[in-house]
Design a protein around this motif. Structure first.
Motif, short mmCIF file in Angstrom:
data_model
loop_
_atom_site.label_atom_id
_atom_site.label_comp_id
_atom_site.label_asym_id
_atom_site.label_seq_id
_atom_site.Cartn_x
_atom_site.Cartn_y
_atom_site.Cartn_z
N GLY A 253 0.81 -1.21 0.00
CA GLY A 253 0.00 0.00 0.00
C GLY A 253 0.84 1.26 0.00
N GLY A 254 2.04 1.19 0.57
CA GLY A 254 2.90 2.35 0.58
C GLY A 254 4.02 2.21 1.59
N ASN A 255 4.80 3.27 1.73
CA ASN A 255 5.98 3.29 2.58
C ASN A 255 5.69 3.94 3.93
OD1 ASN A 255 8.97 3.48 3.22
ND2 ASN A 255 8.46 5.65 3.11
N GLU A 256 5.96 3.22 5.00
CA GLU A 256 5.90 3.76 6.36
C GLU A 256 4.56 4.46 6.63
OE1 GLU A 256 9.39 6.16 6.65
OE2 GLU A 256 10.75 4.45 6.59
N LEU A 257 3.48 3.78 6.25
CA LEU A 257 2.13 4.30 6.52
C LEU A 257 1.71 3.90 7.93
CD1 LEU A 257 0.50 3.49 3.07
CD2 LEU A 257 1.64 5.59 3.79
N PHE A 258 0.46 4.19 8.26
CA PHE A 258 -0.03 3.83 9.59
C PHE A 258 -1.46 3.32 9.49
CE2 PHE A 258 -0.59 3.81 14.09
CZ PHE A 258 0.70 3.72 14.59
N PRO A 259 -1.62 2.04 9.16
CA PRO A 259 -2.98 1.48 9.02
C PRO A 259 -3.64 1.14 10.33
CG PRO A 259 -1.35 -0.20 8.57
CD PRO A 259 -0.58 1.07 8.81
N ILE A 260 -2.95 1.37 11.46
CA ILE A 260 -3.50 1.00 12.77
C ILE A 260 -3.75 2.27 13.56
CG2 ILE A 260 -3.14 -0.36 14.85
CD1 ILE A 260 -0.97 -1.87 13.24
N PRO A 261 -5.01 2.69 13.78
CA PRO A 261 -5.27 3.91 14.55
C PRO A 261 -4.84 3.76 16.00
CG PRO A 261 -7.32 2.74 14.14
CD PRO A 261 -6.25 2.01 13.36
N SER A 262 -4.36 4.84 16.57
CA SER A 262 -3.97 4.83 17.97
C SER A 262 -4.26 6.20 18.56
CB SER A 262 -2.48 4.50 18.13
OG SER A 262 -1.69 5.54 17.59
N PRO A 301 -0.33 -11.38 -3.49
CA PRO A 301 -0.38 -10.93 -2.10
C PRO A 301 -0.35 -9.40 -2.00
CG PRO A 301 1.21 -12.71 -2.35
CD PRO A 301 0.79 -12.32 -3.73
N TYR A 302 -0.92 -8.90 -0.92
CA TYR A 302 -0.95 -7.46 -0.65
C TYR A 302 -0.65 -7.24 0.82
CZ TYR A 302 -2.89 -2.84 0.41
OH TYR A 302 -3.05 -1.56 0.86
N ILE A 303 0.19 -6.24 1.10
CA ILE A 303 0.48 -5.84 2.48
C ILE A 303 0.34 -4.32 2.53
CG2 ILE A 303 2.98 -5.50 2.27
CD1 ILE A 303 1.49 -7.55 5.08
N THR A 304 -0.30 -3.81 3.57
CA THR A 304 -0.67 -2.40 3.59
C THR A 304 0.53 -1.46 3.66
OG1 THR A 304 -2.74 -2.97 4.68
CG2 THR A 304 -2.08 -0.67 4.75
N SER A 305 1.47 -1.75 4.57
CA SER A 305 2.57 -0.81 4.80
C SER A 305 3.88 -1.55 4.97
CB SER A 305 2.29 0.04 6.04
OG SER A 305 3.35 0.94 6.30
N SER A 306 4.98 -0.84 4.69
CA SER A 306 6.30 -1.44 4.90
C SER A 306 6.55 -1.61 6.40
CB SER A 306 7.38 -0.57 4.27
OG SER A 306 7.38 0.74 4.81
N VAL A 307 6.33 -0.57 7.19
CA VAL A 307 6.48 -0.65 8.65
C VAL A 307 5.34 0.12 9.30
CG1 VAL A 307 8.99 -0.83 8.52
CG2 VAL A 307 7.95 1.42 8.82
N THR A 308 5.09 -0.19 10.57
CA THR A 308 4.10 0.58 11.34
C THR A 308 4.72 1.08 12.64
OG1 THR A 308 3.25 -1.53 12.19
CG2 THR A 308 2.05 -0.49 10.38
N ASP A 309 4.63 0.29 13.71
CA ASP A 309 5.13 0.78 14.98
C ASP A 309 5.54 -0.39 15.87
OD1 ASP A 309 5.91 2.70 16.73
OD2 ASP A 309 3.91 3.39 17.27
N VAL A 310 6.42 -0.10 16.81
CA VAL A 310 6.94 -1.12 17.73
C VAL A 310 5.92 -1.39 18.83
CG1 VAL A 310 8.75 -1.58 19.43
CG2 VAL A 310 9.33 -0.48 17.26
N GLY A 311 5.83 -2.66 19.20
CA GLY A 311 5.00 -3.01 20.35
C GLY A 311 3.81 -3.87 20.01
#
Length: 810
Positions: A253-262, A301-311
């Motif tokens: 989906g893109g680079n260093e996005l944030f598909p997980i709301p916090s 296959p599809y993956i939303t983001s390259s990275v999100t967040d630690v934890g």
């Protein structure tokens, strides 16, 4: 054999009179093996589908399942012995039925389409040990070693150049990489890019056009892009354009996005953002649209983001990793730790601010606490001096950086170095990896000193890069399928002249980092030998699904004079290495006291010893051929108080360059129809030839006294930046088809004196330039093998496709 699902999209253009009458006719298709040769291949399958009615403006027509006998599978090149992967060509023609009333409509409505494809399966899964996204090709897991791709040029000047794409992707294949990430801050690449990847056997991870830099996380807005419908329409068109390419393996989906709301992202200050979408990228409708379109048109296959967040919030179904990086220089042994450059387990930014200890983390093995799929990791980058002279002024060259100088510490880096994104070779502690080679040595990490010349500085930069990238790729691959499922370097290509993150420059000249990475990956060979620089244990890596037999790894230790100090063998348990596995051998290599050598004692410097690992093995396949692999390391005593962290660590090598006579190599090069073969012998009996650099050049009077660059780029050597022991002979092959000799010509001629000359210029010779850390610089001619002075070798080209770039095997 294989079954092919064949469909075609037909566009029926509106007539100028405003009406669209149905057109009835038939489809005829034929499938043949794709080839760059002018002679057509035999038809492997053909068929006709009758009674087709075309009426809609755009419609898909399914032509059914087609049986393809004796189909050859497409593989990534690391899992194949082929220089080019097998591809097939399919041609579909629509023939309208003719009722005799409108003769002129026959040619008007007849139309055809043609494309190429490969045969393979692709699937993704979460690896049970690495706990990260992994890829299977043709049913076999493939450990991904790749690079991040921005584009071939910052102004897209080569976007319509098949040759340029083949050159750059061949460089990545030749390095040993099997995959490329097309970064989300860039573009969906061209047909030429994917054609090259298809032929060369490179797996492509294509991201769509979003990045946290612009889509809310680091800047811009979470609501972007402005027009969501236009974005999704572009996605649909792009998938249709790319989906036939076997090299394309999954979408992001893109680079260093944030598909997980916090809570932290929801309060990001986007006053006009709705409660539902605040702090989420991609926006919800785009994310749902992406998944729907991919499922409808493709199924990869599809993956939303390259990275999100630690934890605990990390979800490996939505992102490849919780974190990426680091991007600066590290001590080489750091790469053999888990999460190199960071803590293990990882800590979030909030936990770091609270001074939390990694030991306090509850679930240390959770996917959100370790980098199992490394999307971006990088280090320093420094073009060779010949390239620096093309984009830096003489004033800037004379103002090369001081030891330990960092912009963050207020250093006075010359403005041209700053403009071209200079990245320091100094660690945060101040230890400078270039100035570790300085002689006389630095007593501390002072920035008041520097290397004696730009030549010394540049050579130390190449040496430091070689060691850095060699350790980086080895540190990740030796924990293949245990800690990691993939590693992608940031970055490998250079869209512009720059100092930042590239293993070759914009002129297509490689640097020391390229050859260090290639040594660490054994040039993409199936078997690699690695020495863990943290504990000095040896490891054998088998990246293909075929087991091999081997009894032991042999090690040898040499002084810089080439004196054998010690050797031994490390047994391999059960004398077998399973496919797709790593064998961690027991016991550590010893440090050998260099008491036999006089050099270290005469200068009172820290000893530097050359260690070599050698392995002979037999693969369990139909051929049963005995092969070998080796690896070399320049090491210092690990038991010293600071180990590799002393500022004078490699000063002995500096003394070797500055104080001892240069090594003269005996070199003979001969041209043949398959390329250029060179033999290099170190005839001296008291010095190792260190970092021998080979360059193919055009030797012309026009280059003398001028700042013209005589290098032929790219040139694909089977090995470079070599280490050659006294009395040892090395053989290097240069592929003829991969050499772009001159833009305006296609041939070189064997002259009456038996050397290769440019056909159009009798005074321009084809020569090999030899240089190195302690090597006497010289040039040797390329001799002809042909007996007749009229014999010439002509580079083959094709009107319809770029000339193939064959890579010589090591």
């Amino acid at each position: 054999s294989a079954w092919i699902h064949l469909s075609i999209t037909v566009t029926y253009h509106q007539s100028e009179h405003g009406g669209q009458n149905p057109i009835k006719g038939k489809f005829e298709y034929s499938i043949a093996q794709s080839t760059s040769k002018s002679t057509p291949s035999a038809i492997l399958a053909r068929g006709t589908i009758h009674n087709i009615t075309i009426q809609e403006s755009v419609a898909d027509y399914h032509l059914g399942k087609v049986f393809l006998p004796n189909a050859k599978l497409w593989w990534p090149h690391t899992h194949s012995t082929r220089q080019r992967q097998p591809l097939y060509s399919v041609r579909v023609i629509f023939h309208p039925y003719y009722d005799g009333s409108h003769e002129e409509n026959i040619s008007f409505h007849e139309s055809q389409a043609q494309t190429t494809f490969g045969i393979r399966t692709i699937s993704s899964f979460i690896h049970p040990q690495a706990k990260s996204f992994a890829l299977s090709v043709n049913g076999h897991p493939v450990f991904l070693t790749g690079g991040n791709w921005i584009t071939t040029d910052q102004f897209l000047r080569y976007s319509n150049s098949p040759k340029r794409y083949f050159q750059e992707l061949t460089m990545l294949k030749h390095l040993g990489m099997n995959s490329i990430r097309v970064w989300g801050g860039g573009i969906a690449e061209t047909q030429h890019f994917y054609d090259a990847a298809d032929a060369l056997g490179l797996l492509i991870y294509q991201e769509f056009w979003m990045t946290g830099d612009n889509n809310g996380r680091w800047g811009g807005s979470y609501d972007w892009p402005i027009n969501h419908d236009a974005y999704l329409a572009n996605v649909r068109d792009t998938i249709k354009r790319l989906r036939n390419h076997p090299s394309l393996c999954w979408y992001g989906g893109g680079n260093e996005l944030f598909p997980i709301p916090s809570s932290s992202t929801s309060s990001s200050g986007l006053d006009d953002a709705s409660e539902e979408s605040a702090g989420v990228s991609p926006p919800k409708d785009i994310e749902e649209g992406l998944k729907k379109i991919i499922a409808e048109l493709d199924g990869r296959p599809y993956i939303t983001s390259s990275v999100t967040d630690v934890g605990s919030g990390f979800d490996n179904a939505k992102a490849l990793a919780p974190k990426d990086g680091p991007y600066g220089i590290q001590s080489e042994e750091v790469y053999f730790d888990r999460n190199p450059g960071f803590t293990s387990p990882l800590l979030s930014e909030d936990e770091v601010k609270r001074n939390m200890s990694p030991s306090d983390v509850q679930n240390k093995e959770s996917p959100g606490r370790n980098i199992g799929f490394q999307t971006e990791v990088g280090s320093v980058s420094h073009p060779e001096l010949e390239s620096l002279k093309r984009f830096l002024s003489q004033e800037a060259l004379d103002a090369y950086p001081d030891c330990g100088e960092k912009l963050a510490n207020g250093g006075s880096i010359h403005e041209e170095w700053v403009y071209f994104k200079y990245l320091s070779f100094a660690e945060s502690s101040g230890l400078d990896h270039i100035c570790q080679f300085k002689f006389p040595p630095l007593e501390n990490d002072s920035s008041q000193h520097r290397m004696d010349s730009i030549e010394d500085y540049s050579w130390a930069a190449q040496f430091a890069q070689y060691l850095q990238y060699k350790s980086l790729v080895e540190g990740y691959t030796y924990r293949m399928w245990e800690w990691y499922s993939a590693v992608f370097l940031w970055k490998t290509s250079s869209p512009a002249p720059t100092f930042r993150g590239a293993l070759y420059d914009w002129y297509l000249a490689t640097n020391g980092g390229y050859w260090g990475a290639r040594a660490g990956l054994a040039g993409g060979g199936p078997v690699r030998l690695v020495l863990n620089l943290r504990d000095w244990t040896a490891h054998v890596i088998n990246v293909v699904p075929v087991a091999l037999s081997a009894t032991s790894v042999k090690w040898s230790a040499y002084s810089l004079e080439g004196v054998l100090l010690a050797d031994g063998k490390i047994p391999i348990p059960s004398e077998q290495i399973d496919g797709n596995s790593v064998v961690h051998l027991e016991g550590s290599l010893p440090w050998v006291d260099e008491s036999i050598s006089f050099t270290a004692n005469s200068y009172g410097l820290q000893d530097v010893i050359l260690y070599r690992l050698d392995l002979s093995y037999v693969q369990h396949d139909d051929l049963g051929i005995t092969s070998s692999v080796k690896n070399s390391y320049y090491l210092t005593d690990p038991s010293t108080s600071d180990g590799s962290h002393t500022q004078s660590r490699f000063s002995l090598l500096g003394a070797m360059r500055k104080e001892t006579p240069r090594v003269n190599l005996d070199v003979l090069c001969q041209m043949s129809t398959s390329g250029i073969g060179c033999t290099l012998q170190n005839a001296q009996d008291n010095s190792v030839a260190v970092m021998v650099k080979l360059t193919l050049v055009k030797n012309s009077p026009d280059n003398i006294g001028e700042q013209r660059d005589p290098r032929i780029m790219p040139t694909f050597f089977s090995d470079n930046y070599l280490t050659i022991l006294p009395g040892e002979t090395s053989h290097v092959q240069i592929s003829m088809e991969s050499i772009e000799l001159l833009e305006q010509s296609t041939s070189w001629k064997c002259s009456t004196d038996g050397i290769m000359k440019f056909l159009g210029r009798a005074d321009t010779d084809l020569m090999l330039s030899i240089d190195g850390w302690n090597i006497q610089e010289s040039k040797v001619p390329i001799f002809c093998v042909a007996s007749s002075s009229d014999a010439s070798l002509t580079k083959s080209t094709s009107k319809d496709a770029p000339s193939e770039l064959a890579i010589a095997s090591s």
